[in-house]
Write an enzyme that holds these catalytic residues in place. Sequence first.
Site, short mmCIF file in Angstrom:
data_model
loop_
_atom_site.label_atom_id
_atom_site.label_comp_id
_atom_site.label_asym_id
_atom_site.label_seq_id
_atom_site.Cartn_x
_atom_site.Cartn_y
_atom_site.Cartn_z
CG ASP A 93 -88.17 -6.63 -71.64
OD1 ASP A 93 -89.24 -6.05 -71.89
OD2 ASP A 93 -87.05 -6.18 -71.99
CG ASP B 8 -88.43 0.31 -73.03
OD1 ASP B 8 -88.31 -0.18 -71.88
OD2 ASP B 8 -88.02 -0.25 -74.06
CD GLU C 70 -93.86 -6.38 -75.58
OE1 GLU C 70 -92.84 -6.77 -76.17
OE2 GLU C 70 -93.89 -6.04 -74.40
C1 GLC Z 1 -86.43 -3.45 -73.16
C2 GLC Z 1 -87.01 -3.31 -71.77
C3 GLC Z 1 -86.01 -2.59 -70.89
C4 GLC Z 1 -84.70 -3.37 -70.87
C5 GLC Z 1 -84.18 -3.55 -72.29
C6 GLC Z 1 -82.96 -4.45 -72.33
O1 GLC Z 1 -86.27 -2.22 -73.76
O2 GLC Z 1 -88.23 -2.64 -71.79
O3 GLC Z 1 -86.52 -2.45 -69.59
O4 GLC Z 1 -83.76 -2.70 -70.10
O5 GLC Z 1 -85.18 -4.13 -73.10
O6 GLC Z 1 -83.22 -5.69 -71.81
#
Ligand code: GLC
Length: 789
Positions: free
Chosen positions: A404, A478, A407
């Site tokens: 995650d 998200d 980017e």
């Molecule tokens: C980001 C991710 C989400 C995750 C959060 C905390 O917003 O896209 O899926 O739960 O980070 O890690």
Amino acid sequence: MAAKLKDYQVENNQIKLVYESQIYFIKIIEAGVIQLFEADYKDYNSFAVEDNNFNSAELDFEVENKKGKLIITTAELIIEIKNDFKVDFYDLDHNPISKDYSKKRDPFIRRKSSNIAEEEGHKLQEELKNQPVEVLKEITAEEKFYGLGDRTGHLNKKGYSYQLWNTDDPSPHVESFEVLYKSIPFILGLKGDYAYGLFFDNTFRSYFDFGKENDDYFYYAAEGGSLNYYFINGPSAKKVIDSYTKLTGKTPLPQKWTLGNQQSRWSYHSRERVEEIADNFRKKDIPCDVIYLDIDYMDDYKVFTWDDNKFKNMKEMIENLHQKGFKVVTIIDPGVKKEKGYQVYDQCLENGFYLTDQDGIPYVNEVWPGECIFPDFINSDCRAWWGNNHQKLLEIGIDGIWNDMNEPASFNGPLPEDVRFDNDGQKMEHKEAHNIYGHLMSKSTYEGINKVSNKRPFVITRASYAGTQKYSTFWTGDNHSLWQHLRMALPMLMNMGLSGLSFSGTDIGGFGSDATAELLTRWYQASIFTPLFRNHSSIGSRDQEPWAFKQEVEEISKKYIKLRYKFIPYLYDLLWQGKKTGLPVMRPLFLHNQSDSNTYNLNDQFLAGENILMAPVVQQGQKYRKVYLPDGKWLDYWTGEEHQGNNYILKESPLDTLPMYIKKGSIIPNYEVQNYIGEKKMDELKLKIYPGEGDYLHYQDDGQSFAYREGEFNLYKFIQEENDQSYEVTLDLKKQRYDELYSSFKIEFFNTKIDEVRVDTQKIDFEKGSQSILFNIDGDFSKVELIKA
Ligand code: GLC
């Protein structure tokens, strides 16, 4: 401006074009796959095209020079190259497929005399500036554009513009969003019903305008690098996707459990809570295969650590979960907490594996752990080191990794464009590296797992570039618990699939905001054929597990999660096919109905494979759903009612009904429902047979290892035919190297007007239902005859 063509030379399968002021190359990769690039690009190594699977050695093509126009003819295309490196592609009958636009850009006028609107907070769309790399192509009236990865908006991108710059923006994604998490510079064009592809392999911030600024042309531009793109010939969209995924890679076969139901939430913050969630699934008889651990499991959000207080004896917790049939996937973000004595940080510093500013000082920004440094995934040594870090997690039993914030996201403003990376000895700046950061993080993760595990690695990523499908699966980031986002999920996932990202899904129920009971139910229904089937929600939002609302919702969600489990063999077959064809699991209807213009803008229906048509309800309160059925005859999955295709129908769709249709002539494999994949030994395959003409290939292997590469798999070919007096179903076991063959088949034949069933000439008993007849046969049958009444 390249100006006049002065000279050209043919060098193997490449033509060098010498213009007055520039040199270009045209490379014939295959008769229908043509690469066009500037001389500067020559020594550049693509991050997407690592090892293309074309055999270009024995290509036949001709080159002739006709009055200053160079004409290349391959077995599929006539390519005309004019002054200024304007290139036109024609089919062999000289019908144009794609032509460069020969006039100047002429954008519409945005009427504004001052920035008064901005004072109130309106954001005005920026004008597209001229860029160092630009391509303009003619648009004809009947042109449609698809692909481009995870964009918002509709299936067909005509009339819209987008940018590629991987971006984490948690505000609700709406149609005007030009950027999202992924950058897939591939488009599939449909000119009338002729498909072609364009793949612009350039990692800098890029712009795509599909006839928005002027509906006479399509515009592509990049802020840096050099011109490098591929023209991919159709005429079928399937062929374009096959060629594109030959270049950038096909989705590998996943472990079978990855197709099961997955449960996640940001805020499963303790061992007790995780165990409670897992136990609830078993108690409530809702199948589930995977529990995710979000950032809550880490010690102070430090990657590759876990919190021993909140997650006492993690190894034991994972062992217990394994025993109950759950797999565990943990999140790993790129940011490494700046903290002396923390091993990952110390090693990153010692080895110089971090991003720096222009003076070589480690670049610091904030993410979850506070101040962080960022590993340099462009550097292959860093990738190997990062990959090895996963060993610790694998040793305690972790089954997959969720990448995650890659980017990369940062809380203290974006990374400046000149932050430095090390491209194995060559400096690279952030403006070039940004869009491949997540891609290379996934590659590092995949390779790290692959080194120590003998199972097919499971990685899920948010950011990606073209080709990431070789290493990872995807989710769309998200989203919010909004009907609009449920609606958006369908075209977004279809376009991702067309762009090579077949193994994808959304956060079921929506990540941000509070879901409603109805929305969650419909979201489960819409997702039963998304390869990634994961309910995930944000900390602070309303609970969203299938039981978080009233009993009715739990029951309906359970019904559909169970339906998903029945179709596991079908999904697995589609992924196995996709490994060869590049075709996605979730497909827009036009993929199999390319000349049917009713399908070109169909945003809210899709095909799961070729034979199952899904028309989920994506509107609040909707109790009747309009469904378009393309050519052929279609059977209502629930009632068996037969409908003639090329037709719109209205389906009554109360909350517990998902409109779903099966094409006549289909053979669909099903398994018995299990609590988790692998719970039961699947000795018996169920076959739902919808009478007609057709065949089906079913694939079977151990569902986890790479032994299939050595041929350890079984392939069953089922063929059905209809004659005047009977129907016939034959089994041809095409390949048999995996020793767990089915011992029996349970056949459900959707026609009740049957007098007699004979298996290899022996008459057998059958049961009559309201829509179908049912019977069991041995695994080694060769022919079933069903005598018509
Ligand atoms: C980001 C991710 C989400 C995750 C959060 C905390 O917003 O896209 O899926 O739960 O980070 O890690």
